[in-house]
Design an enzyme around this catalytic site. Sequence first.
Site, PDB file in Angstrom:
ATOM      1  N   LYS A  37       0.583  -1.287   0.466  1.00 19.73           N
ATOM      2  CA  LYS A  37       0.152   0.501  -0.212  1.00 19.73           C
ATOM      3  C   LYS A  37       1.098   1.275   0.040  1.00 19.73           C
ATOM      4  O   LYS A  37       1.040   2.783  -0.110  1.00 19.73           O
ATOM      5  CB  LYS A  37      -1.270   0.140   1.582  1.00 19.73           C
ATOM      6  CG  LYS A  37      -2.347  -0.866   1.001  1.00 19.73           C
ATOM      7  CD  LYS A  37      -3.253  -0.396   1.848  1.00 19.73           C
ATOM      8  CE  LYS A  37      -3.731  -1.571   1.230  1.00 19.73           C
ATOM      9  NZ  LYS A  37      -4.265  -2.811   1.953  1.00 19.73           N
ATOM     10  N   GLU A  88      -9.714   6.701   3.705  1.00 19.33           N
ATOM     11  CA  GLU A  88     -10.472   5.946   4.687  1.00 19.33           C
ATOM     12  C   GLU A  88      -9.969   4.781   4.573  1.00 19.33           C
ATOM     13  O   GLU A  88      -8.601   4.171   4.186  1.00 19.33           O
ATOM     14  CB  GLU A  88     -11.578   5.853   3.269  1.00 19.33           C
ATOM     15  CG  GLU A  88     -11.356   4.208   2.000  1.00 19.33           C
ATOM     16  CD  GLU A  88      -9.944   4.689   1.685  1.00 19.33           C
ATOM     17  OE1 GLU A  88     -10.167   5.883   0.728  1.00 19.33           O
ATOM     18  OE2 GLU A  88      -9.274   3.669   0.922  1.00 19.33           O
ATOM     19  N   SER A 129       1.915  -9.369  -0.959  1.00 22.68           N
ATOM     20  CA  SER A 129       1.197  -8.687  -0.814  1.00 22.68           C
ATOM     21  C   SER A 129       1.683  -7.852   0.351  1.00 22.68           C
ATOM     22  O   SER A 129       1.758  -6.986   0.752  1.00 22.68           O
ATOM     23  CB  SER A 129      -0.242  -8.300  -1.480  1.00 22.68           C
ATOM     24  OG  SER A 129      -1.211  -8.524  -0.244  1.00 22.68           O
TER      25      SER A 129
HETATM   26  C1  LIG Z   1      -5.192  -3.941   1.612  1.00 23.96           C
HETATM   27  C2  LIG Z   1      -4.539  -4.886   1.034  1.00 23.96           C
HETATM   28  C3  LIG Z   1      -4.806  -6.072  -0.177  1.00 23.96           C
HETATM   29  C4  LIG Z   1      -5.962  -5.680  -1.353  1.00 23.96           C
HETATM   30  O1  LIG Z   1      -5.884  -4.830  -1.210  1.00 23.96           O
HETATM   31  P1  LIG Z   1      -5.598  -4.734  -3.167  1.00 23.96           P
HETATM   32  O2  LIG Z   1      -5.820  -2.764  -3.173  1.00 23.96           O
HETATM   33  O3  LIG Z   1      -6.071  -5.431  -3.491  1.00 23.96           O
HETATM   34  O4  LIG Z   1      -3.891  -5.294  -3.182  1.00 23.96           O
HETATM   35  C5  LIG Z   1      -4.622  -7.139   0.380  1.00 23.96           C
HETATM   36  N1  LIG Z   1      -3.087  -7.457   0.203  1.00 23.96           N
HETATM   37  C6  LIG Z   1      -2.613  -6.662   1.615  1.00 23.96           C
HETATM   38  C7  LIG Z   1      -1.627  -7.635   2.852  1.00 23.96           C
HETATM   39  C8  LIG Z   1      -3.199  -5.555   2.102  1.00 23.96           C
HETATM   40  O5  LIG Z   1      -2.703  -4.625   2.973  1.00 23.96           O
END
Ligand SMILES: *Cc1c(COP(=O)(O)O)cnc(C)c1O
Length: 393
Positions: free
Chosen positions: A89, A111, A377
Amino acid sequence: MSYHVNEKGYYGEFGGAYIPEMLYPNVEELRQNYLKIMAEPDFQKEFNQLLKDYVGRPSPLYFASRLSKKHNTKIYLKREDLNHTGAHKVNNTIGQILMAKRLGKTRIIAETGAGQHGVATATVCALMGIQCVVYMGEIDIARQAPNVARMKMLGAEVVAATSGSKTLKDATNEAIRDWINNPVDTHYIIGSVVGPHPYPDMVARFQSVVSEEIKKQLLTHEGTEFPNHVIACVGGGSNAAGAFYHFLDEEKVNLIAVEAAGHGVDSGESAATSILGKEGIIHGSKTLLMQTKDGQITEPYSISAGLDYPGVGPLHAHLFKTGRAEFIAITDDQAMTAGMELTKLEGIIPAIESSHAFAVLKEKQFQPEDIVIINLSGRGDKDLDTYIKHFNL
Ligand SMILES: *Cc1c(COP(=O)(O)O)cnc(C)c1O
């Protein structure tokens, strides 16, 4: 077939900017300037420098040998979990805070659902010394106390959204209301590839550093820039957009988007937005979203707080509709099992969002010579309580 946004802000039939009149000046100012600003050498320099020295990029592309052996294919992990603040993020919030500064904005709003985007936003506001207000549902504030504390430490004001279901979509409505009331000095940092044009495109471009790096790193590892498969989980869709971006026009690269099936796609408790969704408008964008027969937005459910958004970004709606990406829904249980498997085999505890992507390894058989990239992610520290409860640790 194009998978990029057109001049009107559409991906095929999805996207656009369905906004109240009073929001028009803000969104229009951004639309007219974002590409120009992003192309400025000075912007590029500052963005890349911060990604390198502050976030810690490039994130490694790690060959997961034990996981590969188990699933009889070649698996590489893109280590977004190693970024500062623990997920992808921050790539976007760094980009947007630099954008806001160049637009002359002195106040940031955002948000947040689980608090991850709120923390990433509060982080870059502290970094730049800019005022920050984060809207968060009252229920989320109660269940995500550590992230609320982080945001406060970072100097952000956390404002409770007390309407509706008191979760993410209500926090988003409050942020939009704030922006309407503060059009001149405030920039709204949206946390995923959602919202009115140009947000989905702008956020995808900031996150596209992920696939840009994958290409270079894979060339060193394997002598090719192109994997056979790229797998990423989808909440709003920003980490997937980043991991897919530079492969969108390479049809030989199979893109796999993983949504949260919660207790099961047909259980009434899920967040499998594309699979269950119908066309509709949410937060300024025409996309696929979960709704009742008469168009009321359905409350999403997933064990992972980052995936329970009732919509999906317009790029992903288009990838679904055109069949460019394969969409797979993974249940809570499947995700938790996959997260534990990664932990045991590779010594990496993933965010539960990311665990959904790993669960595909059991659902699909890849060829032994296939190169499979999984976008990791985020890290699992924030999810320890959920892992503890699920496995009685
Ligand atoms: C917020 C988040 C997501 C989901 O958000 P996307 O916009 O779909 O990437 C996925 N993995 C992690 C670790 C997150 O913090």
